[in-house]
Design an enzyme around this catalytic site. Structure first.
Site, short mmCIF file in Angstrom:
data_model
loop_
_atom_site.label_atom_id
_atom_site.label_comp_id
_atom_site.label_asym_id
_atom_site.label_seq_id
_atom_site.Cartn_x
_atom_site.Cartn_y
_atom_site.Cartn_z
N LYS A 13 36.99 47.89 45.40
CA LYS A 13 36.03 47.41 46.48
C LYS A 13 36.87 46.84 47.44
O LYS A 13 36.57 46.98 48.49
CB LYS A 13 35.01 46.44 45.61
CG LYS A 13 34.20 46.73 44.48
CD LYS A 13 33.40 45.64 44.12
CE LYS A 13 34.35 44.48 43.24
NZ LYS A 13 34.85 44.82 42.08
N ARG A 88 26.83 38.85 42.10
CA ARG A 88 27.54 39.22 40.84
C ARG A 88 26.28 39.02 39.62
O ARG A 88 26.62 39.08 38.49
CB ARG A 88 28.61 38.46 40.69
CG ARG A 88 29.88 39.44 40.79
CD ARG A 88 31.05 38.51 40.15
NE ARG A 88 32.33 39.16 40.04
CZ ARG A 88 33.27 39.36 40.67
NH1 ARG A 88 33.07 39.09 42.04
NH2 ARG A 88 34.32 39.95 40.21
N ARG A 127 48.27 46.16 39.66
CA ARG A 127 48.00 45.81 40.82
C ARG A 127 48.97 44.61 41.41
O ARG A 127 49.28 43.79 40.41
CB ARG A 127 46.56 45.24 41.25
CG ARG A 127 46.19 44.52 42.56
CD ARG A 127 44.92 44.03 42.64
NE ARG A 127 44.28 43.57 41.59
CZ ARG A 127 42.97 43.33 41.46
NH1 ARG A 127 41.95 43.76 42.47
NH2 ARG A 127 42.27 42.81 40.45
N ARG A 172 36.50 40.85 31.87
CA ARG A 172 35.87 40.89 33.29
C ARG A 172 34.91 41.99 33.19
O ARG A 172 33.82 41.87 33.60
CB ARG A 172 37.04 41.05 34.21
CG ARG A 172 37.61 39.71 34.57
CD ARG A 172 38.99 39.74 35.27
NE ARG A 172 38.82 40.35 36.47
CZ ARG A 172 39.87 40.99 37.21
NH1 ARG A 172 41.14 40.93 36.73
NH2 ARG A 172 39.74 41.41 38.37
P1 AP5 Z 1 41.20 46.73 44.41
O1 AP5 Z 1 40.69 47.21 45.51
O2 AP5 Z 1 42.01 45.30 44.33
O3 AP5 Z 1 39.77 46.67 43.48
P2 AP5 Z 1 38.53 45.65 43.37
O4 AP5 Z 1 37.38 46.37 42.80
O5 AP5 Z 1 38.62 44.87 44.72
O6 AP5 Z 1 39.19 44.79 42.17
P3 AP5 Z 1 39.01 43.13 41.85
O7 AP5 Z 1 39.91 42.86 40.36
O8 AP5 Z 1 39.60 42.16 42.96
O9 AP5 Z 1 37.45 42.88 41.66
P4 AP5 Z 1 36.99 41.83 40.93
O10 AP5 Z 1 35.42 42.19 41.61
O11 AP5 Z 1 37.17 41.57 39.66
O12 AP5 Z 1 37.93 40.57 41.56
P5 AP5 Z 1 37.26 39.25 42.52
O13 AP5 Z 1 38.41 38.86 43.25
O14 AP5 Z 1 36.06 39.65 43.28
O15 AP5 Z 1 41.83 47.76 43.55
C1 AP5 Z 1 42.38 47.48 42.25
C2 AP5 Z 1 43.98 47.97 42.14
O16 AP5 Z 1 43.64 49.46 42.19
C3 AP5 Z 1 44.86 47.87 43.29
O17 AP5 Z 1 46.03 47.81 42.90
C4 AP5 Z 1 44.62 49.11 44.29
O18 AP5 Z 1 45.77 49.32 45.06
C5 AP5 Z 1 44.39 50.10 43.30
N1 AP5 Z 1 43.50 51.29 43.97
C6 AP5 Z 1 42.27 51.19 44.65
N2 AP5 Z 1 41.89 52.21 44.87
C7 AP5 Z 1 42.58 53.14 44.23
C8 AP5 Z 1 42.52 54.56 44.12
N3 AP5 Z 1 41.63 55.26 44.64
N4 AP5 Z 1 43.41 55.12 43.44
C9 AP5 Z 1 44.55 54.45 42.73
N5 AP5 Z 1 44.56 53.21 42.89
C10 AP5 Z 1 43.65 52.47 43.53
O19 AP5 Z 1 36.93 38.06 41.40
C11 AP5 Z 1 37.79 37.67 40.65
C12 AP5 Z 1 37.08 36.51 39.73
O20 AP5 Z 1 36.54 35.57 40.86
C13 AP5 Z 1 35.96 36.84 38.94
O21 AP5 Z 1 36.34 37.35 37.72
C14 AP5 Z 1 35.04 35.61 38.95
O22 AP5 Z 1 35.70 34.69 37.95
C15 AP5 Z 1 35.38 35.04 40.25
N6 AP5 Z 1 34.31 35.44 41.32
C16 AP5 Z 1 34.42 36.25 42.48
N7 AP5 Z 1 33.35 36.26 42.92
C17 AP5 Z 1 32.32 35.84 42.15
C18 AP5 Z 1 31.03 35.67 42.41
N8 AP5 Z 1 30.23 36.39 43.31
N9 AP5 Z 1 30.31 34.98 41.15
C19 AP5 Z 1 31.00 34.28 40.27
N10 AP5 Z 1 32.10 34.53 40.15
C20 AP5 Z 1 32.98 34.94 40.86
#
Ligand code: AP5
Length: 216
Positions: A13, A88, A127, A172
């Site tokens: 994402k 979420r 990552r 997660r």
């Molecule tokens: P990346 O693009 O970073 O993936 P992502 O979907 O953004 O993954 P996240 O882990 O950041 O998502 P998340 O939803 O858990 O985290 P968030 O920060 O929102 O890609 C991942 C990896 O793959 C990278 O290394 C990239 O280079 C690689 N990649 C990408 N595309 C690729 C491809 N096509 N081929 C190969 N490699 C590829 O949330 C973190 C925490 O914050 C949550 O667990 C929760 O505790 C809290 N939080 C955040 N928002 C909320 C909310 N709205 N409500 C409640 N808690 C929340």
């Protein structure tokens, strides 16, 4: 346009959102990035976020909604936004719908990235992130330069996120299935959900998203 980039942790994402910012001319609103910035500021609120994030649990809705409401008021989000990692939970989706409705807007598209769990674990554990600017790398697919300097800002502060261990990504992922996936059924009746294969090269996935949005 108000677009939700939807998918499990590690689905890509954030990677796609940063590309779509340029292609669609909309800001990225990532609640995860905002929470990490708050934590880095050393505030009490940031510490509260970190307590949940470090365990792979969702932050309670009331804390998230406060953060989201402040962000949506900023001038760059007045013409639409790309929501990354938000909503979420069903209460978050209902709050988003209500807030947009007050502004005469609505969720125009939910792009749901489909990626298998094995690929997610591989992506998340590999990552690396620049702490200075948020640029994302992967140790195998898009490694940081040998100099160790970030390609975007030159910082050498490139680290692994504390919640990017295999154990935490499995937690997660389980929370995603329990609390987040029902959001798709919330939006499906309005016809805005576009399911997109999230495996393959980053460029191919961007192409699929733009095509699903009728933008290419
Ligand atoms: P990346 O693009 O970073 O993936 P992502 O979907 O953004 O993954 P996240 O882990 O950041 O998502 P998340 O939803 O858990 O985290 P968030 O920060 O929102 O890609 C991942 C990896 O793959 C990278 O290394 C990239 O280079 C690689 N990649 C990408 N595309 C690729 C491809 N096509 N081929 C190969 N490699 C590829 O949330 C973190 C925490 O914050 C949550 O667990 C929760 O505790 C809290 N939080 C955040 N928002 C909320 C909310 N709205 N409500 C409640 N808690 C929340």
């Amino acid at each position: 346009m108000d677009l939700i980039l939807f998918g499990p942790p590690g689905a890509g994402k954030g990677t796609q959102a940063k590309i779509l910012v340029e292609k669609l001319g909309l800001p990225q609103i990532s609640t995860g990035d905002m929470m990490r910035a708050e934590k880095a500021s050393g505030s009490e609120l940031g510490q509260k976020f970190a307590d949940y994030m470090s365990k792979g649990l969702l932050v309670p809705d009331e804390l998230v909604l406060e953060l989201f409401a402040q962000r949506l008021q900023k001038p760059d989000a007045q013409g639409g936004a790309i929501f990354d990692g938000f909503p979420r939970t069903i209460p978050q989706a209902e709050a988003l719908d209500a807030t947009l409705a007050k502004l005469g807007r609505k969720v125009d598209a939910v792009v749901a990235l489909d990626v298998k769990l094995d690929a997610i674990v591989d992506r998340v554990t590999g990552r690396r992130v620049c702490r200075a600017c948020g640029q994302t790398y992967h140790v195998s697919y898009s490694p940081p330069p040998p100099s160790g300097e970030c390609i975007s800002c030159g910082s050498t502060d490139i680290v692994q996120r504390a919640d990017d261990t295999e154990e935490k990504v499995r937690t997660r992922n389980a929370k995603y299935h329990e609390q987040t996936l029902p959001i798709l059924a919330h939006y499906e009746p309005t016809g805005v959900v576009k399911k997109v294969d999230g495996e393959g090269s980053v460029d191919d996935i961007t192409g699929r998203i733009l095509s699903a949005l009728g933008k290419q």
